[in-house]
Write an enzyme that holds these catalytic residues in place. Structure first.
Site, PDB file in Angstrom:
ATOM      1  N   ARG A  76       0.870  -1.187   0.000  1.00  0.00           N
ATOM      2  CA  ARG A  76       0.000   0.000   0.000  1.00  0.00           C
ATOM      3  C   ARG A  76       0.904   1.233   0.000  1.00  0.00           C
ATOM      4  O   ARG A  76       1.720   1.397   0.914  1.00  0.00           O
ATOM      5  CB  ARG A  76      -0.934  -0.006   1.225  1.00  0.00           C
ATOM      6  CG  ARG A  76      -1.882  -1.206   1.242  1.00  0.00           C
ATOM      7  CD  ARG A  76      -3.048  -0.994   2.179  1.00  0.00           C
ATOM      8  NE  ARG A  76      -3.990  -0.020   1.669  1.00  0.00           N
ATOM      9  CZ  ARG A  76      -4.991   0.485   2.393  1.00  0.00           C
ATOM     10  NH1 ARG A  76      -5.143   0.121   3.648  1.00  0.00           N
ATOM     11  NH2 ARG A  76      -5.820   1.359   1.865  1.00  0.00           N
ATOM     12  N   ASP A 107      -3.213   9.477   6.571  1.00  0.00           N
ATOM     13  CA  ASP A 107      -2.305   8.431   6.089  1.00  0.00           C
ATOM     14  C   ASP A 107      -0.915   8.983   5.792  1.00  0.00           C
ATOM     15  O   ASP A 107       0.080   8.269   5.896  1.00  0.00           O
ATOM     16  CB  ASP A 107      -2.879   7.732   4.858  1.00  0.00           C
ATOM     17  CG  ASP A 107      -3.779   6.597   5.301  1.00  0.00           C
ATOM     18  OD1 ASP A 107      -4.885   6.885   5.812  1.00  0.00           O
ATOM     19  OD2 ASP A 107      -3.362   5.425   5.209  1.00  0.00           O
ATOM     20  N   LYS A 143      -8.426   9.106   3.936  1.00  0.00           N
ATOM     21  CA  LYS A 143      -9.439   8.345   3.196  1.00  0.00           C
ATOM     22  C   LYS A 143     -10.246   9.231   2.242  1.00  0.00           C
ATOM     23  O   LYS A 143     -10.631  10.349   2.602  1.00  0.00           O
ATOM     24  CB  LYS A 143     -10.359   7.657   4.210  1.00  0.00           C
ATOM     25  CG  LYS A 143     -11.485   6.828   3.632  1.00  0.00           C
ATOM     26  CD  LYS A 143     -11.041   5.796   2.618  1.00  0.00           C
ATOM     27  CE  LYS A 143     -10.030   4.813   3.159  1.00  0.00           C
ATOM     28  NZ  LYS A 143      -9.368   4.024   2.086  1.00  0.00           N
TER      29      LYS A 143
HETATM   30  O1  MRU Z   1      -7.882   2.215   3.547  1.00  0.00           O
HETATM   31  P1  MRU Z   1      -7.787   2.250   5.051  1.00  0.00           P
HETATM   32  O2  MRU Z   1      -8.959   1.627   5.715  1.00  0.00           O
HETATM   33  O3  MRU Z   1      -6.476   1.710   5.555  1.00  0.00           O
HETATM   34  O4  MRU Z   1      -7.817   3.794   5.386  1.00  0.00           O
HETATM   35  C1  MRU Z   1      -7.646   4.224   6.706  1.00  0.00           C
HETATM   36  C2  MRU Z   1      -7.779   5.695   6.851  1.00  0.00           C
HETATM   37  O5  MRU Z   1      -7.936   6.415   5.895  1.00  0.00           O
HETATM   38  C3  MRU Z   1      -7.613   6.255   8.198  1.00  0.00           C
HETATM   39  O6  MRU Z   1      -8.330   7.440   8.315  1.00  0.00           O
HETATM   40  C4  MRU Z   1      -6.131   6.571   8.387  1.00  0.00           C
HETATM   41  O7  MRU Z   1      -5.338   5.457   8.160  1.00  0.00           O
HETATM   42  C5  MRU Z   1      -5.844   7.147   9.713  1.00  0.00           C
HETATM   43  S1  MRU Z   1      -6.003   5.950  10.935  1.00  0.00           S
HETATM   44  C6  MRU Z   1      -5.737   5.793  12.187  1.00  0.00           C
END
Ligand code: MRU
Length: 349
Positions: A91, A237, A248
């Site tokens: 990822r 992220d 997200k």
């Molecule tokens: O695709 P994901 O479910 O891994 O996305 C997660 C998010 O976007 C969270 O908001 C982000 O990782 C912050 S988490 C603590």
């Protein structure tokens, strides 16, 4: 400090993760002892959320190293690098994964025997796990001070213990505010396409006994305009050096709506999410996922067979829409560039 349902646990020669794609319907635990299984679990979102991805990635390196057979140091290092590269390819957006992999690479000290390096990698992965859990606890306590008694807080995606292997980021702040005795309600967006808000945030709110109302992503503006939201708080992220934040998909839309409606918009993330080498959000790599995640819901088609669909997993919120960034080192106000630099240098609090 860890709270709630923990997404990953180390057991000496394997990890156990809870399969987040099966929640909330079923609590399925997977025992993984091969780094490729952990890498696949990250790619398939069985384990997800930026901090949890970093921790799982670190354990994957330790598991991979255990299986390297050669005692020849040069060959050992080459095989270890191949393992790290495979995990890095899962990822691209979550900075925490690369933060953890860089630390694991450094822990493989040159001049030491493969046996010593294998042990050092296990120790480092456990250390990363503990530090990340502590960071989310500290940032949650800092952030809780920003939340008022009786507030309704809108949050997006899932950012609780499941996403962090600790206390949580945005949801951690909300849980900490409640633990301080404040009455807090959550408006949770469902978070299409993969419904982390509907499936996981509502589940974690229930577990934490926090009142939660589920809304579709498209309802956010309606509730903001009706003055039913006091603050928006999300995780991140990757945060660029100027404060631009990838999170997200849909976070940018929420930030613009919050500005239009004069609502506070906070980002909560550990400093391991900050990427000082990326000057602005334009340089943050955005993961493109399989369009089937958009044309289907939980495997059930909702669009005509063969229709084109786009599926960027994240978007970038320009720093001008962000009120403050909450980390384990304190609250970063504007101008973000200076505050971020200070925190990365380790001298701000
Ligand atoms: O695709 P994901 O479910 O891994 O996305 C997660 C998010 O976007 C969270 O908001 C982000 O990782 C912050 S988490 C603590």
């Amino acid at each position: 400090m860890r709270k709630g349902c923990q997404p990953v646990a180390w057991h000496g020669d394997h990890v156990v993760i809870i399969d987040q794609t099966r929640l909330p319907g079923e609590e399925v635990y997977l025992k993984l002892d091969d780094y490729r299984e952990v890498a696949a679990a990250i790619q398939e979102l069985k384990i997800r959320g930026a901090p949890a991805i970093g921790i799982a990635g670190a354990y994957a390196v330790a598991l991979g190293a255990r299986r390297i057979k050669t005692a020849e140091p040069g060959r050992f290092r080459r095989e270890l690098q191949d393992i790290i590269d495979a995990i890095a390819a899962t990822r691209p957006t979550a900075r925490n994964l690369f933060f953890a992999l860089e630390r694991m690479k450094k822990a493989a000290m040159p001049g030491h025997s493969p046996a010593d390096i294998k042990q050092a990698l296990v120790d480092e992965a456990v250390r990363i796990h503990e530090e990340e859990a502590d960071a989310t606890h500290h940032l949650s306590l800092f952030g809780a001070g920003l939340i008022g008694d009786g507030w309704t807080v809108l949050t997006h995606c899932n950012t609780g213990p499941l996403a962090t292997s600790g206390f949580g980021t945005a949801l951690g702040v909300i849980i900490a505010a409640r633990d301080q005795g404040k009455l807090v309600k959550v408006l949770a967006t469902e978070t299409r396409p993969l419904l982390q808000g509907a499936r996981l945030t509502t589940w974690e709110c229930r577990q934490a006994s926090i009142p939660v109302t589920l809304i579709t992503d498209s309802m956010a503006g309606y509730f903001m305009r009706k003055r039913e939201v006091n603050a928006v708080i999300t995780g991140a992220d990757r945060i660029a050096a100027n404060g631009d934040t990838a999170n997200k998909i849909g976070t940018y839309t929420l930030a613009v709506l919050a500005r239009e409606n004069r609502i506070l918009f906070y980002i909560a993330a550990p400093t391991s999410t900050i990427d000082g080498s990326v000057k602005t959000g334009d340089a943050i790599p955005i993961e493109e996922r399989n369009p089937r995640e958009v044309t289907c819901i939980q495997g059930v088609p909702i669009a005509p067979e063969g229709v084109e669909a786009a599926n960027p997993a994240f978007d970038v919120t320009p720093h001008r829409y962000i009120t403050a960034i909450i980390t384990e080192k304190g609250i970063i106000g504007k101008p973000f560039r200076e505050g971020i630099k200070k925190q990365l240098e380790g001298d701000a609090r």
